[in-house]
Design a protein around this motif. Sequence first.
Motif, short mmCIF file in Angstrom:
data_model
loop_
_atom_site.label_atom_id
_atom_site.label_comp_id
_atom_site.label_asym_id
_atom_site.label_seq_id
_atom_site.Cartn_x
_atom_site.Cartn_y
_atom_site.Cartn_z
N GLY A 19 7.05 -2.35 11.73
CA GLY A 19 8.33 -1.96 11.14
C GLY A 19 8.58 -2.57 9.77
N GLN A 20 7.70 -3.48 9.33
CA GLN A 20 7.87 -4.09 8.00
C GLN A 20 7.12 -3.27 6.96
OE1 GLN A 20 9.69 -7.06 7.77
NE2 GLN A 20 10.05 -6.72 9.94
N VAL A 21 7.64 -3.29 5.75
CA VAL A 21 6.95 -2.66 4.62
C VAL A 21 6.57 -3.77 3.64
CG1 VAL A 21 7.15 -1.08 2.66
CG2 VAL A 21 8.21 -0.49 4.86
N ALA A 22 5.27 -3.96 3.44
CA ALA A 22 4.79 -5.05 2.59
C ALA A 22 4.25 -4.50 1.27
CB ALA A 22 3.70 -5.84 3.31
N PHE A 23 4.80 -4.96 0.17
CA PHE A 23 4.35 -4.59 -1.18
C PHE A 23 3.51 -5.76 -1.67
CE2 PHE A 23 5.85 -2.04 -5.09
CZ PHE A 23 4.78 -2.46 -5.88
N VAL A 24 2.22 -5.52 -1.85
CA VAL A 24 1.31 -6.60 -2.30
C VAL A 24 0.82 -6.26 -3.69
CG1 VAL A 24 -0.74 -7.97 -1.75
CG2 VAL A 24 0.58 -6.91 0.11
N THR A 25 1.26 -7.02 -4.70
CA THR A 25 0.82 -6.70 -6.07
C THR A 25 -0.63 -7.14 -6.24
OG1 THR A 25 1.52 -8.78 -7.10
CG2 THR A 25 3.18 -7.02 -6.95
N MET A 40 -1.61 -5.51 7.18
CA MET A 40 -1.77 -4.24 7.89
C MET A 40 -2.22 -4.49 9.33
SD MET A 40 -4.88 -1.64 7.43
CE MET A 40 -5.47 -0.97 8.98
N SER A 41 -3.16 -5.42 9.53
CA SER A 41 -3.67 -5.67 10.89
C SER A 41 -2.57 -6.24 11.78
CB SER A 41 -4.87 -6.62 10.86
OG SER A 41 -4.45 -7.95 10.61
N LEU A 42 -1.51 -6.80 11.16
CA LEU A 42 -0.38 -7.34 11.93
C LEU A 42 0.73 -6.31 12.09
CD1 LEU A 42 -0.29 -10.94 10.40
CD2 LEU A 42 -1.21 -10.23 12.62
N GLY A 43 0.48 -5.09 11.62
CA GLY A 43 1.42 -4.00 11.91
C GLY A 43 2.24 -3.50 10.75
N ALA A 44 2.13 -4.14 9.57
CA ALA A 44 2.98 -3.72 8.44
C ALA A 44 2.48 -2.43 7.81
CB ALA A 44 3.02 -4.82 7.38
N ASP A 45 3.43 -1.66 7.28
CA ASP A 45 3.08 -0.57 6.37
C ASP A 45 2.84 -1.21 5.00
OD1 ASP A 45 3.52 1.11 8.46
OD2 ASP A 45 5.53 1.70 7.82
N ILE A 46 1.90 -0.64 4.23
CA ILE A 46 1.42 -1.35 3.05
C ILE A 46 1.61 -0.55 1.77
CG2 ILE A 46 -0.62 -2.37 1.93
CD1 ILE A 46 0.20 -3.89 4.45
N VAL A 47 2.23 -1.19 0.77
CA VAL A 47 2.23 -0.64 -0.58
C VAL A 47 1.10 -1.32 -1.34
CG1 VAL A 47 3.50 -0.24 -2.71
CG2 VAL A 47 4.75 -0.41 -0.52
N LEU A 48 0.06 -0.53 -1.62
CA LEU A 48 -1.04 -1.03 -2.44
C LEU A 48 -0.64 -0.89 -3.90
CD1 LEU A 48 -4.11 0.64 -0.70
CD2 LEU A 48 -3.57 -1.81 -0.71
N HIS A 49 -1.09 -1.84 -4.71
CA HIS A 49 -0.73 -1.77 -6.13
C HIS A 49 -1.86 -2.34 -6.99
CE1 HIS A 49 0.44 -4.33 -9.59
NE2 HIS A 49 0.93 -3.18 -10.01
N ASP A 50 -2.05 -1.72 -8.14
CA ASP A 50 -2.90 -2.35 -9.17
C ASP A 50 -2.45 -1.86 -10.53
OD1 ASP A 50 -4.94 -3.88 -10.41
OD2 ASP A 50 -6.14 -3.68 -8.60
N ILE A 51 -3.00 -2.48 -11.55
CA ILE A 51 -2.57 -2.12 -12.92
C ILE A 51 -3.03 -0.70 -13.27
CG2 ILE A 51 -4.58 -3.18 -14.06
CD1 ILE A 51 -2.47 -4.16 -16.22
#
Length: 280
Positions: A19-25, A40-51
């Motif tokens: 249920g968490q949304v994680a934004f990892v720069t 992600m392996s702990l259940g979070a939805d993931i915002v991937l980011h790069d330059i």
Amino acid sequence: MVVTPSSRGTHGSSLPLHGQVAFVTGSGRGLGRTIAEKLMSLGADIVLHDISEEAPARFGEVESLSALAKLLKAGGANTAAVTGDITDSAAVERMVMAAQEQLGPVSVLVNCAGGDIGADGNKPNPSTPTNFKLEDVHAVLNRNLIGTMLMSRAIAPGMMKREAGSIINVASILAHQGSAIEIGYACAKAAIAHYTRCLALELRTSGVRANVVSPGPAKTARFLATRTTDPAMLEDGPSLQRYAAPAEIADAVSFFAGPDSRYVSGQVMRIDGAAGLYAA
Ligand SMILES: NC(=O)c1ccc[n+]([C@@H]2O[C@H](COP(=O)([O-])OP(=O)(O)OC[C@H]3O[C@@H](n4cnc5c(N)ncnc54)[C@H](O)[C@@H]3O)[C@@H](O)[C@H]2O)c1
């Protein structure tokens, strides 16, 4: 961690970050990528980011940010991928809006993008306290401290309104000890640690937390490609007298992201295998 279709399994709702949304720069490669895969392996939805879309390919880790997003999706994660420069406030606002439109409000922010990269895209040289190029110091401060501040400014107010959230800022052991080299970087990382204390204080009444993870040398592809390494320190084994595995840094980040640290804020965790033992 290598993402496989079974990384998250079928019991996602019982995972601690469900249920968490994680934004990892900076999660297209290196520590950021490993952190994203851990969350992600702990259940979070993931915002991937790069330059940029291509930045993840720079040291041969994966061909592009979209290719990495596909891998994570195959591992069972809801994923969004955004690109942009964290030193540009308009880009930061645009990326945060795009991410939240796709996955919903961000509840975990990991400010991992950064590094000792000067104005010309290389490691600053010279880089001592009395011998440095001003443009390098500006570039390094922007890429590390200012990027962290802009991302936090864009995301923390929403967390405060929702009275939930955790921010984890990635510094370095150089933040905590004098260094005669990498001067802009050491000062930028020290400032990130202090910014995090200030941030934790502002967030405190809303229950939102902010903490710092300060890694020692960790075996990312960039680390291995850009310096002469000590072969003995590269070996895995029981001794802590070695470089860290990226997963060892990601584990500390996941502690701060999750419920086990629910009363911990404004703190610094040095992850250096006891290489530097001193107070504070
Ligand atoms: N690997 C180590 O030994 C080590 C040790 C201490 C701290 N750190 C810190 O950990 C973080 C990750 O390091 P890494 O080794 O994985 O390096 P890396 O270069 O592989 O990853 C950094 C990521 O940040 C992105 N990035 C850099 N500047 C950006 C900008 N202005 N806008 C958007 N994205 C940007 C890069 O494209 C890259 O994806 C950095 O903050 C670094 O300072 C690393």
